[in-house]
Design a protein around this motif. Structure first.
Motif, PDB file in Angstrom:
ATOM      1  N   SER A  40       1.102  -1.039  -0.284  1.00  0.00           N
ATOM      2  CA  SER A  40       0.433  -0.219  -0.374  1.00  0.00           C
ATOM      3  C   SER A  40       0.659   1.495  -0.104  1.00  0.00           C
ATOM      4  O   SER A  40       2.142   0.905  -0.436  1.00  0.00           O
ATOM      5  N   GLY A  41       0.780   1.948  -0.373  1.00  0.00           N
ATOM      6  CA  GLY A  41       0.983   3.465  -0.205  1.00  0.00           C
ATOM      7  C   GLY A  41       1.167   3.629   1.295  1.00  0.00           C
ATOM      8  O   GLY A  41       1.049   3.130   2.651  1.00  0.00           O
ATOM      9  N   GLY A  42       1.211   5.673   1.818  1.00  0.00           N
ATOM     10  CA  GLY A  42       1.467   6.077   2.968  1.00  0.00           C
ATOM     11  C   GLY A  42       1.940   5.718   3.194  1.00  0.00           C
ATOM     12  O   GLY A  42       3.841   5.668   3.452  1.00  0.00           O
ATOM     13  N   SER A  43       1.670   5.699   4.668  1.00  0.00           N
ATOM     14  CA  SER A  43       3.197   5.831   5.827  1.00  0.00           C
ATOM     15  C   SER A  43       3.623   3.973   5.793  1.00  0.00           C
ATOM     16  O   SER A  43       4.903   4.523   6.831  1.00  0.00           O
ATOM     17  N   LEU A  44       3.534   3.054   5.242  1.00  0.00           N
ATOM     18  CA  LEU A  44       4.004   2.251   4.936  1.00  0.00           C
ATOM     19  C   LEU A  44       5.461   1.922   4.232  1.00  0.00           C
ATOM     20  O   LEU A  44       6.734   1.139   4.430  1.00  0.00           O
ATOM     21  N   GLY A 146      -6.206   3.957   7.597  1.00  0.00           N
ATOM     22  CA  GLY A 146      -6.363   5.645   7.838  1.00  0.00           C
ATOM     23  C   GLY A 146      -7.027   6.637   9.055  1.00  0.00           C
ATOM     24  O   GLY A 146      -7.424   5.186   9.386  1.00  0.00           O
ATOM     25  N   PRO A 147      -7.182   7.366   9.057  1.00  0.00           N
ATOM     26  CA  PRO A 147      -7.698   7.749  10.699  1.00  0.00           C
ATOM     27  C   PRO A 147      -9.055   8.098  10.125  1.00  0.00           C
ATOM     28  O   PRO A 147      -9.783   7.668  11.506  1.00  0.00           O
ATOM     29  N   ASP A 148      -9.546   7.785   9.067  1.00  0.00           N
ATOM     30  CA  ASP A 148     -11.089   7.214   8.853  1.00  0.00           C
ATOM     31  C   ASP A 148     -11.830   6.306   9.057  1.00  0.00           C
ATOM     32  O   ASP A 148     -12.486   5.897   8.550  1.00  0.00           O
ATOM     33  N   GLY A 149     -10.602   4.828   8.837  1.00  0.00           N
ATOM     34  CA  GLY A 149     -10.626   3.218   8.837  1.00  0.00           C
ATOM     35  C   GLY A 149     -10.976   3.322   7.834  1.00  0.00           C
ATOM     36  O   GLY A 149     -11.243   2.049   7.138  1.00  0.00           O
ATOM     37  N   HIS A 150     -10.337   3.524   6.601  1.00  0.00           N
ATOM     38  CA  HIS A 150     -10.911   3.242   4.757  1.00  0.00           C
ATOM     39  C   HIS A 150      -8.960   2.568   4.761  1.00  0.00           C
ATOM     40  O   HIS A 150      -7.874   2.707   5.779  1.00  0.00           O
ATOM     41  N   THR A 151      -9.196   1.360   4.021  1.00  0.00           N
ATOM     42  CA  THR A 151      -7.932   0.708   3.512  1.00  0.00           C
ATOM     43  C   THR A 151      -7.766   0.831   2.329  1.00  0.00           C
ATOM     44  O   THR A 151      -8.871   0.629   1.644  1.00  0.00           O
ATOM     45  N   ALA A 152      -6.701   0.457   2.079  1.00  0.00           N
ATOM     46  CA  ALA A 152      -6.388   0.363   0.211  1.00  0.00           C
ATOM     47  C   ALA A 152      -6.795   1.612  -0.363  1.00  0.00           C
ATOM     48  O   ALA A 152      -7.138   2.547   0.334  1.00  0.00           O
ATOM     49  N   SER A 153      -8.109   1.713  -1.018  1.00  0.00           N
ATOM     50  CA  SER A 153      -8.676   2.891  -1.712  1.00  0.00           C
ATOM     51  C   SER A 153     -10.451   2.527  -0.850  1.00  0.00           C
ATOM     52  O   SER A 153     -10.896   2.857  -2.155  1.00  0.00           O
ATOM     53  N   LEU A 154     -10.997   1.958  -0.856  1.00  0.00           N
ATOM     54  CA  LEU A 154     -12.346   1.159  -0.036  1.00  0.00           C
ATOM     55  C   LEU A 154     -12.037   2.146   0.890  1.00  0.00           C
ATOM     56  O   LEU A 154     -11.853   2.045   2.529  1.00  0.00           O
TER      57      LEU A 154
END
Ligand SMILES: O=C1O[C@H](COP(=O)(O)O)[C@@H](O)[C@H](O)[C@H]1O
Length: 248
Positions: A40-44, A146-154
Motif C-alpha cells: 500500500s501507499g502512505g506510511s507503509l 487511515g484515520p477514517d478507517g479506510h484501507t487501500a482506497s476502500l
C-alpha cells in the motif's frame, strides 16, 4: 483469525513487520518460484525501508529478485508524481536497492500511457488492465488504515465496499485526495493467503478503538478483519491507546 502485535517504538514495528514478511516469503518460496506481494501507499513505505533495507541483518534475507510487487491501490497520477503509491515505493525502496547494487523486484504498475490528466474516460481501462496482472491468490497483502478507517482506497460507507464483480475498481470521488484512484476490491482481499495491517501514531487510536470495539462499525478495516484470511496487525502503542484486546 486476527492477531495484534503492538510495540512501544516504531523501530520495533518495522523490525517485526520485516520478520513477518520474511517468514511468509520463505514459506512461499519453498513451494513456488516467486512471491506475490501487494503493498500500500502512505506510511507503509517508510516501514518497509526501515525494516527491509536499513536493517542490514534482514536485508540479505529478502529475495527481491523473486518478488512480484502489486499495489493494493494506486492514485491515477503519473508514476513519478508525489501522490503515486508506486512513486513512493520507488523513492523509498527501489532507488535504495539500485543504489546498493541489489536487483529489485518485478513491479506491476498502472499503464501511464492511458492516463488523462483531466478526464476519467480511460480510468476503467487502466483498472481492467491492472486486473489482468493479478494472480488468483496473492501470498501477502500489506495494508494501511487511515484515520477514517479506510484501507487501500476502500472508504467508509462507499459503494465499492460491496463491489463483487471486478477485482480492481476505479474510484473518482475518493474523500482523501487525489480523488481518482484504482483499488483492490473485497474479492482480492478475500482470496489472499495472508493480510497484514501496519498502523502507527496516536492519530489512528480513535478509529482503531472503533475497529476493535464491541459494536460493529462496518469500517473497511473492520470488514477486512472479518474475512476468512489470517490477518495480522502491526501497530505502535499510541495507535492502540484504549483498544480492548480481550477478544484478540
Ligand atoms: O490513501 C491512502 O491511505 C492509506 C492509509 O495511509 P496511511 O498513511 O494512513 O498509512 C494507504 O494504505 C493507501 O494505500 C493510500 O492510498
Amino acid at each position: 483469525m486476527v492477531k495484534i502485535n503492538h510495540y512501544p517504538e516504531s523501530a520495533q514495528v518495522a523490525a517485526s513487520v520485516a520478520e513477518y514478511i520474511i517468514k511468509i516469503q520463505d514459506a512461499t518460496l519453498a513451494s513456488k518460484d516467486h512471491f506475490d506481494i501487494a503493498i500500500s501507499g502512505g506510511s507503509l513505505g517508510k516501514v518497509l525501508q526501515a525494516g527491509l533495507i536499513n536493517d542490514t541483518s534482514v536485508r540479505d534475507k529478502v529475495q527481491w529478485g523473486k518478488w512480484r510487487v502489486y499495489f493494493s491501490d494506486e492514485r491515477l497520477v503519473p508514476l513519478d508524481h508525489e501522490d503515486s503509491n508506486y512513486g513512493l515505493f520507488n523513492e523509498l525502496v527501489l532507488k535504495k536497492l539500485a543504489h546498493e547494487g541489489i536487483a529489485g523486484p518485478t513491479c506491476y504498475t498502472i499503464n501511464e500511457s492511458l492516463l488523462h490528466e483531466t478526464n476519467t474516460s480511460t480510468d476503467s481501462e487502466i483498472a481492467k488492465e491492472y486486473e489482468s496482472f493479478l494472480p488468483k491468490h496473492l501470498d501477502l497483502i500489506l495494508l494501511g488504515a487511515g484515520p477514517d478507517g479506510h484501507t487501500a482506497s476502500l472508504f467508509p460507507g462507499h459503494a465499492l465496499l460491496k463491489e463483487e464483480s471486478v477485482l480492481i475498481a476505479t474510484i473518482s470521488d475518493s474523500p482523501k485526495p487525489p480523488s481518482r484512484r484504482i483499488t483492490f476490491t473485497f474479492p482480492v482481499l478475500r482470496a489472499s493467503k495472508n493480510i497484514a495491517f501496519v498502523a502507527e501514531g496516536a492519530g489512528k487510536a480513535p478509529v482503531l478503538r472503533e475497529v476493535f470495539g464491541e459494536a460493529k462499525s462496518n469500517l473497511p478495516a473492520e470488514l477486512v478483519n472479518e474475512l476468512d484470511v489470517p490477518v495480522v496487525w502491526f501497530v505502535n502503542d499510541p495507535a492502540v491507546e484504549g483498544v480492548d484486546f480481550s477478544k484478540f
